[in-house]
Design a protein around this motif. Structure first.
Motif, PDB file in Angstrom:
ATOM      1  N   THR A  19       0.826  -1.206   0.000  1.00 36.19           N
ATOM      2  CA  THR A  19       0.000   0.000   0.000  1.00 36.19           C
ATOM      3  C   THR A  19       0.866   1.264   0.000  1.00 36.19           C
ATOM      4  N   ALA A  20       2.022   1.214   0.652  1.00 38.30           N
ATOM      5  CA  ALA A  20       2.937   2.364   0.621  1.00 38.30           C
ATOM      6  C   ALA A  20       3.444   2.604  -0.802  1.00 38.30           C
ATOM      7  N   MET A  21       3.786   1.536  -1.507  1.00 40.47           N
ATOM      8  CA  MET A  21       4.249   1.694  -2.889  1.00 40.47           C
ATOM      9  C   MET A  21       3.132   2.240  -3.779  1.00 40.47           C
ATOM     10  N   PHE A 107       3.043  13.267   2.364  1.00 43.88           N
ATOM     11  CA  PHE A 107       3.734  12.584   1.269  1.00 43.88           C
ATOM     12  C   PHE A 107       5.242  12.542   1.521  1.00 43.88           C
ATOM     13  N   LEU A 108       5.822  13.687   1.843  1.00 40.98           N
ATOM     14  CA  LEU A 108       7.277  13.744   2.039  1.00 40.98           C
ATOM     15  C   LEU A 108       7.722  13.006   3.299  1.00 40.98           C
ATOM     16  N   GLY A 109       7.017  13.213   4.400  1.00 40.88           N
ATOM     17  CA  GLY A 109       7.432  12.604   5.659  1.00 40.88           C
ATOM     18  C   GLY A 109       7.147  11.121   5.762  1.00 40.88           C
ATOM     19  N   LEU A 116      12.758   6.004   2.544  1.00 39.21           N
ATOM     20  CA  LEU A 116      14.210   5.883   2.370  1.00 39.21           C
ATOM     21  C   LEU A 116      14.836   5.034   3.469  1.00 39.21           C
ATOM     22  N   PHE A 117      14.307   5.116   4.682  1.00 34.77           N
ATOM     23  CA  PHE A 117      14.837   4.305   5.789  1.00 34.77           C
ATOM     24  C   PHE A 117      14.614   2.811   5.567  1.00 34.77           C
ATOM     25  N   MET A 125      13.163  -4.116   2.427  1.00 36.37           N
ATOM     26  CA  MET A 125      13.220  -3.429   1.129  1.00 36.37           C
ATOM     27  C   MET A 125      14.670  -3.312   0.628  1.00 36.37           C
ATOM     28  N   HIS A 126      15.627  -3.326   1.517  1.00 38.04           N
ATOM     29  CA  HIS A 126      17.032  -3.357   1.106  1.00 38.04           C
ATOM     30  C   HIS A 126      17.310  -4.692   0.395  1.00 38.04           C
TER      31      HIS A 126
END
Length: 132
Positions: A19-21, A107-109, A116-117, A125-126
């Protein structure tokens, strides 16, 4: 790149990640399109629903376990729900600038910075992106 690590993850992590993607991609589309149109409003409603699933599903993820099963990401989930609520409240009151601020902040936060984390070594995800 292989989705195998994500597909092998527990269901709450899969729900959260997929859902995040989807919210990230839809969010990019919403940002790129004209504002105030019927399409913008429809896409925005779907984006808010996706973001609520992202935020709420995080409460069933305890991999970081920094404090009694919880971590900073759970605080971010609370903030995300709050900023979404405020964005909706502001647009219903006609305050477009405050609505825009809350939506961009979410969106940004919640998607870009927090996302990115997820690419740090040791995270799922890494492994999806870089193997291992």
């Amino acid at each position: 790149m292989s989705f195998a690590p994500l597909l092998a993850a527990p269901l709450p992590i899969q729900l959260h990640a997929w859902t995040a993607m989807a919210a990230f991609l839809l969010g990019l589309a919403v940002l790129a399109r004209p504002k105030g149109t019927a399409t913008h409003k429809a896409m925005g409603r779907i984006w808010v629903a996706l973001m609520l699933v992202v935020a709420i599903s995080a409460f069933w993820i305890h991999e970081l376990n920094q404090f009694m099963g919880f971590s900073w990401i759970h605080l971010l989930s609370i903030v995300t729900c709050y900023t979404l609520f405020m964005a909706i409240l502001h647009i219903r009151r006609g305050n477009v600038q405050a609505h825009r601020y809350n939506m961009l902040a979410t969106f940004l936060g919640a998607l870009v910075i927090a996302g990115l984390f997820t690419f740090l070594p040791g995270r799922i995800m890494h492994r999806v992106m870089f193997g291992g």
